[in-house]
Motif scaffolding. Sequence first.
Motif, PDB file in Angstrom:
ATOM      1  N   GLN A 435       0.932  -1.463  -0.039  1.00 25.95           N
ATOM      2  CA  GLN A 435       0.171   0.037  -0.233  1.00 25.95           C
ATOM      3  C   GLN A 435       1.061   1.270   0.186  1.00 25.95           C
ATOM      4  O   GLN A 435       0.635   2.080  -0.258  1.00 25.95           O
ATOM      5  CB  GLN A 435      -0.960   0.039   1.196  1.00 25.95           C
ATOM      6  N   VAL A 436       1.738   1.120   1.392  1.00 27.86           N
ATOM      7  CA  VAL A 436       2.841   2.566   1.504  1.00 27.86           C
ATOM      8  C   VAL A 436       3.032   3.351  -0.250  1.00 27.86           C
ATOM      9  O   VAL A 436       3.588   3.390  -0.822  1.00 27.86           O
ATOM     10  CB  VAL A 436       3.523   2.411   2.428  1.00 27.86           C
ATOM     11  N   LEU A 437       4.271   1.710  -0.760  1.00 26.61           N
ATOM     12  CA  LEU A 437       5.165   1.550  -2.070  1.00 26.61           C
ATOM     13  C   LEU A 437       4.082   2.013  -3.205  1.00 26.61           C
ATOM     14  O   LEU A 437       4.569   3.168  -3.898  1.00 26.61           O
ATOM     15  CB  LEU A 437       5.232   0.145  -2.448  1.00 26.61           C
ATOM     16  N   ALA A 438       2.363   1.875  -3.403  1.00 25.21           N
ATOM     17  CA  ALA A 438       1.683   2.284  -4.520  1.00 25.21           C
ATOM     18  C   ALA A 438       2.073   4.094  -4.412  1.00 25.21           C
ATOM     19  O   ALA A 438       1.895   4.597  -5.636  1.00 25.21           O
ATOM     20  CB  ALA A 438       0.593   1.148  -4.554  1.00 25.21           C
ATOM     21  N   ALA A 439       0.980   4.011  -3.071  1.00 26.71           N
ATOM     22  CA  ALA A 439       1.014   5.618  -2.707  1.00 26.71           C
ATOM     23  C   ALA A 439       2.200   6.580  -2.804  1.00 26.71           C
ATOM     24  O   ALA A 439       2.404   7.602  -2.903  1.00 26.71           O
ATOM     25  CB  ALA A 439       0.539   5.533  -2.034  1.00 26.71           C
ATOM     26  N   ASN A 440       3.310   5.740  -2.854  1.00 32.74           N
ATOM     27  CA  ASN A 440       4.582   6.826  -3.652  1.00 32.74           C
ATOM     28  C   ASN A 440       5.943   6.728  -4.087  1.00 32.74           C
ATOM     29  O   ASN A 440       6.456   6.461  -3.796  1.00 32.74           O
ATOM     30  CB  ASN A 440       5.633   7.034  -1.536  1.00 32.74           C
ATOM     31  N   ALA A 441       4.566   6.029  -5.373  1.00 33.92           N
ATOM     32  CA  ALA A 441       5.924   5.368  -6.875  1.00 33.92           C
ATOM     33  C   ALA A 441       7.168   6.402  -6.889  1.00 33.92           C
ATOM     34  O   ALA A 441       8.236   6.164  -7.479  1.00 33.92           O
ATOM     35  CB  ALA A 441       4.905   5.577  -7.875  1.00 33.92           C
ATOM     36  N   ASP A 442       7.167   8.159  -7.230  1.00 31.10           N
ATOM     37  CA  ASP A 442       8.002   8.550  -7.335  1.00 31.10           C
ATOM     38  C   ASP A 442       8.900   7.595  -5.886  1.00 31.10           C
ATOM     39  O   ASP A 442       9.799   8.432  -6.212  1.00 31.10           O
ATOM     40  CB  ASP A 442       7.502   9.681  -6.722  1.00 31.10           C
ATOM     41  N   LYS A 443       8.726   8.354  -5.177  1.00 30.06           N
ATOM     42  CA  LYS A 443       9.719   7.875  -3.939  1.00 30.06           C
ATOM     43  C   LYS A 443      10.602   6.541  -3.987  1.00 30.06           C
ATOM     44  O   LYS A 443      11.675   6.847  -3.287  1.00 30.06           O
ATOM     45  CB  LYS A 443       9.436   8.442  -2.626  1.00 30.06           C
TER      46      LYS A 443
END
Length: 486
Positions: A435-443
Amino acid sequence: MTSNLMRGETGEWEVVIGMEVHAQVTSRSKLFSGAATDFGAEPNSQVSLVDAAFPGMLPVINRECVRQAVKTGLGLRAQINPRSVFDRKNYFYADLPAGYQISQYLQPIVGHGKLTIDLPDGSSREIGITRLHLEQDAGKSLHDQHPSATFVDLNRAGVALMEIVSEPDMRSAEEAAAYLSKLRTILRYLGTCDGNMEEGSMRADVNVSVRRPGEKLGTRCEIKNVNSVRFVRQAIEYEARRQIDLIEGGGKVEQETRLFDTGRGVTRSMRSKEEAHDYRYFPDPDLLPLELSEDFIEEIRRELPELPDEKKARLVGELGLSAYDAGVLVADKESADFYEAVARGRDAKLAANWVTGDFFGALNRSGKGIAEFPVTAAKLGGLLDLIADGTVSNRLAKDIFEIMVETGKEAAAVVEEKGLKQVTDTGAIAAAIDQVLAANADKVNEYRSGKDKLFGFFVGQVMRAMGGKANPAALNELLKKKLAGN
Ligand code: ADP
Ligand code: MG
């Protein structure tokens, strides 16, 4: 070590301090009578005919007080004198019905010893003990009970005191404060004096002089009956400065007895110093010399508890604590006992971190003593067990601890109620990471192109998403894999 010298108008001065501490012996009855010694009793309700000095009454030495004095002597690594003598110290005072105090003069029960002081910079120094003798306390004049009369309360008359005299070995107010604190700690470990200075169980006469470094001892003034460590420090700072100013102004220090005015923070002259011959000391004809058998002394030696210096050495040497933590823990017997109860069978360093950190912090904020505090040693131990077996993270344990302080509940009960159990289920952690990685694709892209520092950011986000309950090790491992694209 920082220099202890004090600066004056004309150069530097060394302060020299020696202390005489009166410590009330922990004993149910008085030194030469069977009257009780409880603090705060109705005036004159604990007075025997001996204490009131009725004619023909004879003193009988209390064996328990002798044991306590010997025990204290052994705790101060001192010479125990197998033969000592009680003397009469004669003076007139309304609260001294006999006209003399029974004390020890030329042959005290305890001779030379030593005490190690611990200074705030972590260093230690040895201070010589000159002697320890047994004597009676006097009664108390009450000047505030009647507009034109003074009342006398004899409850304290005849109570056993140990007068513990130091060598003039201290060189600053700091060292004198450390001496008094350490002496009090040792007496409390030994159980020979409760050390309650507010109740008058311990009072210090502080002798202060100044000299040019390397010169012979200067003339001293004795500040009588100082009743707290803080006042000892203040009285010395004031008195040393007064003597320096006096000498530098062309004056001369007169040997005298002074009082510390706690309200104004100054010392005032009380009387010129009396000399031993003023008291007409002579052996008390009502008492035989006190003779101690080797067996009696050895029996007491065997009963000695572990003392603060030994305990500190063991906590550092065997349990691996830092000297600082060990010093903090042993400075107070109750804290040391608490720590040892928490650490027994557990990770000693983790226990030390918790006791000196969160526990002392909460305790100080509460204003309570260890005995009244809702989190007992067993309860704190229970919390550490949950950390050790991975049920909760150290981080989460801090929140649980706060709830324990508020509610007094067991750690396990708090975990159960609030659903705070650490999540080790990798499925749940993996889902949160996705979930976290999907929401912060740029990072994620930045991280993959070399910005390693972002790892902490992801950990924080996942932890937050899981309400702080994720097992940190499992989280780290999974996150690394996922970020690497696995
Ligand atoms: P007294 O019983 O008359 O007060 P003592 O000689 O027994 O006299 O000394 C009492 C205390 O004074 C001891 O603690 C000693 O270390 C201290 N003392 C003695 N000389 C000095 C000095 N010049 N400066 C500071 N303290 C001193
Ligand atoms: Mg004195």
